[in-house]
Design an enzyme around this catalytic site. Structure first.
Site, PDB file in Angstrom:
ATOM      1  N   LYS A  59       1.513  10.069   5.761  1.00  0.00           N
ATOM      2  CA  LYS A  59       1.648   8.705   6.232  1.00  0.00           C
ATOM      3  C   LYS A  59       2.729   7.987   5.721  1.00  0.00           C
ATOM      4  CE  LYS A  59      -3.510   8.078   6.736  1.00  0.00           C
ATOM      5  NZ  LYS A  59      -4.434   7.143   6.590  1.00  0.00           N
ATOM      6  N   SER A  74     -10.305   5.594  -4.762  1.00  0.00           N
ATOM      7  CA  SER A  74     -10.984   6.714  -4.870  1.00  0.00           C
ATOM      8  C   SER A  74     -10.701   7.770  -5.862  1.00  0.00           C
ATOM      9  CB  SER A  74     -11.369   7.430  -3.583  1.00  0.00           C
ATOM     10  OG  SER A  74     -10.068   7.703  -2.978  1.00  0.00           O
ATOM     11  N   GLU A 100       6.930  -6.833   1.182  1.00  0.00           N
ATOM     12  CA  GLU A 100       5.918  -6.547   1.976  1.00  0.00           C
ATOM     13  C   GLU A 100       4.953  -7.835   1.535  1.00  0.00           C
ATOM     14  OE1 GLU A 100       5.229  -4.932   4.374  1.00  0.00           O
ATOM     15  OE2 GLU A 100       6.088  -2.734   4.361  1.00  0.00           O
ATOM     16  N   ARG A 136     -10.731   9.882   1.793  1.00  0.00           N
ATOM     17  CA  ARG A 136     -10.592  10.493   3.170  1.00  0.00           C
ATOM     18  C   ARG A 136     -11.627  11.589   3.376  1.00  0.00           C
ATOM     19  NH1 ARG A 136      -4.075  11.094   2.728  1.00  0.00           N
ATOM     20  NH2 ARG A 136      -3.504   8.941   3.067  1.00  0.00           N
ATOM     21  N   LYS A 146       0.803  -1.140  -0.024  1.00  0.00           N
ATOM     22  CA  LYS A 146       0.152   0.061   0.011  1.00  0.00           C
ATOM     23  C   LYS A 146       0.780   1.424  -0.100  1.00  0.00           C
ATOM     24  CE  LYS A 146      -3.507   2.410   2.378  1.00  0.00           C
ATOM     25  NZ  LYS A 146      -4.649   2.557   3.573  1.00  0.00           N
ATOM     26  N   LYS A 177      -2.144  -1.522  -3.995  1.00  0.00           N
ATOM     27  CA  LYS A 177      -2.972  -0.395  -3.950  1.00  0.00           C
ATOM     28  C   LYS A 177      -2.337   0.888  -3.833  1.00  0.00           C
ATOM     29  CE  LYS A 177      -6.199   1.721  -0.386  1.00  0.00           C
ATOM     30  NZ  LYS A 177      -6.586   2.056   0.789  1.00  0.00           N
ATOM     31  N   TYR A 200     -14.988   1.265  -7.169  1.00  0.00           N
ATOM     32  CA  TYR A 200     -16.362   2.087  -6.861  1.00  0.00           C
ATOM     33  C   TYR A 200     -17.096   2.043  -8.105  1.00  0.00           C
ATOM     34  CZ  TYR A 200     -13.619   3.393  -3.040  1.00  0.00           C
ATOM     35  OH  TYR A 200     -12.874   3.526  -1.920  1.00  0.00           O
TER      36      TYR A 200
HETATM   37  C1  PBG Z   1      -7.130   4.035   5.722  1.00  0.00           C
HETATM   38  C2  PBG Z   1      -7.526   3.474   4.336  1.00  0.00           C
HETATM   39  C3  PBG Z   1      -7.336   4.680   3.130  1.00  0.00           C
HETATM   40  C4  PBG Z   1      -8.009   3.855   1.925  1.00  0.00           C
HETATM   41  C5  PBG Z   1      -8.489   2.627   2.322  1.00  0.00           C
HETATM   42  N1  PBG Z   1      -8.237   2.316   3.911  1.00  0.00           N
HETATM   43  C6  PBG Z   1      -6.847   5.785   3.142  1.00  0.00           C
HETATM   44  C7  PBG Z   1      -5.724   6.145   3.767  1.00  0.00           C
HETATM   45  O1  PBG Z   1      -4.744   5.358   3.718  1.00  0.00           O
HETATM   46  O2  PBG Z   1      -5.491   7.324   3.905  1.00  0.00           O
HETATM   47  C8  PBG Z   1      -8.205   4.497   0.655  1.00  0.00           C
HETATM   48  C9  PBG Z   1      -9.207   3.821  -0.195  1.00  0.00           C
HETATM   49  C10 PBG Z   1      -9.448   4.774  -1.693  1.00  0.00           C
HETATM   50  O3  PBG Z   1      -8.917   5.741  -1.805  1.00  0.00           O
HETATM   51  O4  PBG Z   1     -10.395   4.483  -2.225  1.00  0.00           O
HETATM   52  N2  PBG Z   1      -6.639   2.890   6.326  1.00  0.00           N
END
Ligand code: PBG
Length: 325
Positions: free
Chosen positions: A216, A273, A232, A204, A194, A247, A312
């Site tokens: 992050k 997203s 990982e 968010r 990720k 991701k 989505y």
């Molecule tokens: C946080 C989390 C995120 C997403 C899924 N779980 C955002 C982040 O890490 O800040 C993002 C999913 C998306 O953007 O569709 N644990």
């Protein structure tokens, strides 16, 4: 010329016969956003035509998805502001919104594979995926919380828990905790590679979970790295993951391919997203054909090696596949 590749593209029938990658409804995971309340269906501003639902309406949505052929949903719950703290107290509340949501969904639609998000950010007063101490995101203390969170989700009936936090060692710790509590059949879909991506912005907004300070980057991966993604993934496989995830998807197709080539377990990809929002925004302006862009992007993610895709566009793509078949 004895080889003319264009012969295999000459008609729709031949192109169909020579197609290497086919999307199927069972490839898709439907992300779901659950909010408190009744009879609420709110469109997410930066994710046109995608909604947060209160539980009553979410149950109808899940039934509809199941009837369309979706096999799996990934549940996120939006915690109310007053429930957020630095310890993630609400994350482990057996009667929290997430836990109530899991129970109700499995009651109404017992056959769907329900996955639940494991991470602290929706519950964190800092909007981080871990417990904060002097601007640092604590690893091992957070892992302890995540294991407790996973048990409450398993008790509620989740088929798989999906840790999206990127703390070290959490997959092994969650596996041991689940087994010790007797949940040997509760699976784990690990967000393994990720990346610290700008493409999570609209999500968010959806959960009101943007980090309150910093970013992050001390836990999510550097977008410049690929071998580290493999490391990982291998760690999570060794620690007991059932499915691993990459991701975001589109900017990381090489990572999906690399991990797929080296993985004995299914690989999923999260078409996130911001990737959804980009297509929606360009289509709204008339700069792209939305359906063509959706099909091309999702096909490319599967072609790269993703067995499963969280997106989505789940309803749109299945609608498209139904018309096409
Ligand atoms: C946080 C989390 C995120 C997403 C899924 N779980 C955002 C982040 O890490 O800040 C993002 C999913 C998306 O953007 O569709 N644990």
């Amino acid at each position: 010329m004895n080889i003319r590749p264009r012969r295999l593209r000459a008609s729709a029938a031949i192109r169909d016969m020579a197609t290497e990658t086919r999307l199927h409804p069972s490839n898709f995971i439907a992300p779901l956003f659950l909010i408190e309340g009744e009879n609420c269906k709110e469109e997410i501003k930066s994710m046109p035509n995608y909604f947060r639902f209160s539980l009553d309406l979410l149950l109808e949505e899940v039934q509809e998805l199941w009837d369309m052929g979706v096999r799996s949903a990934l549940l996120f719950a939006k915690a109310e502001d007053h429930l957020k703290d630095n310890e993630g107290t609400e994350a482990i509340n057996p009667n929290g919104l997430m836990q109530r949501g899991i129970r109700a969904i499995k009651e109404v639609c017992p056959d769907i594979c329900l996955m639940s998000d494991i991470a602290m950010d929706p519950y964190s007063s800092f909007g981080h995926d871990g417990i904060v101490y002097q601007d640092e995101i604590l690893n091992d203390e957070t892992v302890d919380l995540l294991t407790e969170m996973a048990i409450t989700h398993a008790q509620a009936g989740a088929d798989m828990v999906a840790p999206s936090d990127m703390m070290d060692g959490r997959i092994g710790a969650i596996r041991i905790a689940l087994d010790t509590a007797g949940f040997i059949n509760t699976g784990i879909m690990a967000y393994s590679a990720k990346y610290a991506s700008c493409f999570y912005g609209p999500f968010r907004d959806a959960l009101d979970s943007a980090p309150g300070f910093g970013d992050k980057k001390t836990y999510q991966m550097n977008p410049a790295n690929s071998i580290e993604g493999l490391k990982e993934a291998q760690l999570d496989i060794n620690e007991g993951a059932d499915i691993i995830m990459v991701k975001p998807a589109l900017s990381y197709l090489d990572i999906i391919q690399l991990i797929k080539e080296n993985s004995p377990i299914p690989v999923s990809a999260y078409h996130v997203s911001g990737e959804y929002a980009m297509i929606k925004a360009a289509a709204e302006k008339g700069w792209l054909n939305e359906e063509d862009a959706m099909v091309e992007v999702l096909t490319s993610i599967k072609r790269a090696g993703a067995d499963l895709i969280a997106t989505y566009f789940v309803k749109d793509i299945i609608g498209f596949l139904k018309n096409y078949q």
